[in-house]
Motif scaffolding. Structure first.
Motif, PDB file in Angstrom:
ATOM      1  N   GLU A 119       0.827  -1.214   0.000  1.00  4.10           N
ATOM      2  CA  GLU A 119       0.000   0.000   0.000  1.00  4.10           C
ATOM      3  C   GLU A 119       0.858   1.259   0.000  1.00  4.10           C
ATOM      4  O   GLU A 119       0.526   2.246  -0.656  1.00  4.10           O
ATOM      5  N   LEU A 120       1.967   1.233   0.713  1.00  4.89           N
ATOM      6  CA  LEU A 120       2.798   2.426   0.864  1.00  4.89           C
ATOM      7  C   LEU A 120       3.997   2.469  -0.087  1.00  4.89           C
ATOM      8  O   LEU A 120       4.685   3.488  -0.159  1.00  4.89           O
ATOM      9  N   PHE A 158       6.199   8.139   0.574  1.00  4.94           N
ATOM     10  CA  PHE A 158       6.440   8.242   2.006  1.00  4.94           C
ATOM     11  C   PHE A 158       5.174   7.721   2.664  1.00  4.94           C
ATOM     12  O   PHE A 158       4.070   7.897   2.146  1.00  4.94           O
ATOM     13  N   GLY A 159       5.330   7.062   3.797  1.00  5.05           N
ATOM     14  CA  GLY A 159       4.164   6.476   4.441  1.00  5.05           C
ATOM     15  C   GLY A 159       4.181   6.653   5.947  1.00  5.05           C
ATOM     16  O   GLY A 159       5.244   6.812   6.555  1.00  5.05           O
ATOM     17  N   VAL A 160       2.990   6.617   6.515  1.00  2.00           N
ATOM     18  CA  VAL A 160       2.808   6.662   7.957  1.00  2.00           C
ATOM     19  C   VAL A 160       1.979   5.443   8.340  1.00  2.00           C
ATOM     20  O   VAL A 160       0.937   5.180   7.730  1.00  2.00           O
ATOM     21  N   GLY A 172       3.879   4.681  16.070  1.00  7.56           N
ATOM     22  CA  GLY A 172       3.824   5.308  14.759  1.00  7.56           C
ATOM     23  C   GLY A 172       5.150   5.174  14.038  1.00  7.56           C
ATOM     24  O   GLY A 172       6.221   5.241  14.656  1.00  7.56           O
ATOM     25  N   PHE A 173       5.063   4.964  12.739  1.00  4.41           N
ATOM     26  CA  PHE A 173       6.253   4.846  11.904  1.00  4.41           C
ATOM     27  C   PHE A 173       6.118   5.779  10.716  1.00  4.41           C
ATOM     28  O   PHE A 173       5.038   5.886  10.121  1.00  4.41           O
ATOM     29  N   VAL A 174       7.208   6.436  10.360  1.00  3.39           N
ATOM     30  CA  VAL A 174       7.290   7.153   9.096  1.00  3.39           C
ATOM     31  C   VAL A 174       8.223   6.323   8.235  1.00  3.39           C
ATOM     32  O   VAL A 174       9.350   5.999   8.645  1.00  3.39           O
ATOM     33  N   LEU A 175       7.747   5.966   7.050  1.00  5.42           N
ATOM     34  CA  LEU A 175       8.513   5.111   6.149  1.00  5.42           C
ATOM     35  C   LEU A 175       8.962   5.865   4.910  1.00  5.42           C
ATOM     36  O   LEU A 175       8.234   6.718   4.393  1.00  5.42           O
TER      37      LEU A 175
END
Length: 159
Positions: free
Chosen positions: A28-29, A33-35, A120-123
Motif C-alpha cells: 500500500e505504501l 512516504f508512508g505513515v 507510529g512509523f514514518v517510512l
C-alpha cells in the motif's frame, strides 16, 4: 524482534480493512512516504484525536505524496463506526493480532484489555523506517505537522 530503528525494513504486515479485504501495508505504501499508526482502540480519546488530526491533514499529505494506514485490535463493526464517525479516508485495519504485530515491530502490548499501545512509523518510499515513535501508555504519538516537516526536510536534502 526488538524496536524498529532508522533504516530497518518495515516488516510484512497484512491487515483486514473496513469494508472487507486485506491490505499489505508495504504494498500500500510502496513508492511513497508512508505513515503507519497503531492506535489503542476507538475508546481512547488520544487515539481518536490523532486519527482526526491525520484526516484533517489529508490534503497536505496528498500534496506531499504521503500515505497513511492505521490499525488496531478493534473488531470490524467498531472500526467501521470509528471510520464513519470521523470520516476517515485512509485505510484503517481492524482485528489486528496484537502479539503478532508486537513481535514483528516491537510495539508495546497491554494485556488487560489486550491492545497495542500507540506506535507510529514514518517510512521512506523504499519501505525502510525513517523514524519510529513507541509509546508505553496513553500519550506519546506522531502528529501530522512533525511528519510533514520531516518529509519536507528529507525531500530538500534529496534534491
Amino acid at each position: 524482534m526488538g524496536l524498529l530503528n532508522t533504516g530497518s525494513a518495515f516488516p510484512a504486515l497484512t491487515v483486514h480493512t473496513v469494508g472487507g479485504g486485506d491490505l499489505d501495508i508495504r504494498e500500500e505504501l510502496a513508492g511513497s512516504f508512508g505513515v503507519v499508526l497503531f492506535y489503542r482502540g476507538s475508546w481512547c480519546p488520544y487515539c481518536t484525536a490523532q486519527l482526526r488530526a491525520f484526516q484533517r491533514a489529508a490534503d497536505r499529505f496528498a500534496q506531499e505524496g504521503i500515505k497513511v494506514v492505521a490499525l488496531s485490535v478493534d473488531d470490524e463493526t467498531t472500526t467501521k463506526e470509528l471510520v464513519e464517525k470521523h470520516k476517515l479516508t485512509f485505510p484503517v485495519g481492524h482485528s489486528a493480532e496484537a502479539r503478532a504485530i508486537a513481535a514483528a515491530t516491537g510495539a508495546f502490548v497491554n494485556d488487560e484489555p489486550l491492545h497495542l499501545q500507540s506506535t507510529g512509523f514514518v517510512l521512506a518510499p523504499d519501505g525502510t523506517v525513517i523514524t519510529a515513535v513507541y509509546s508505553s501508555g496513553a500519550i506519546g504519538r506522531l502528529v501530522p505537522e512533525d511528519v510533514l516537516g520531516l518529509v519536507s526536510h528529507l525531500k530538500k536534502r534529496m534534491g
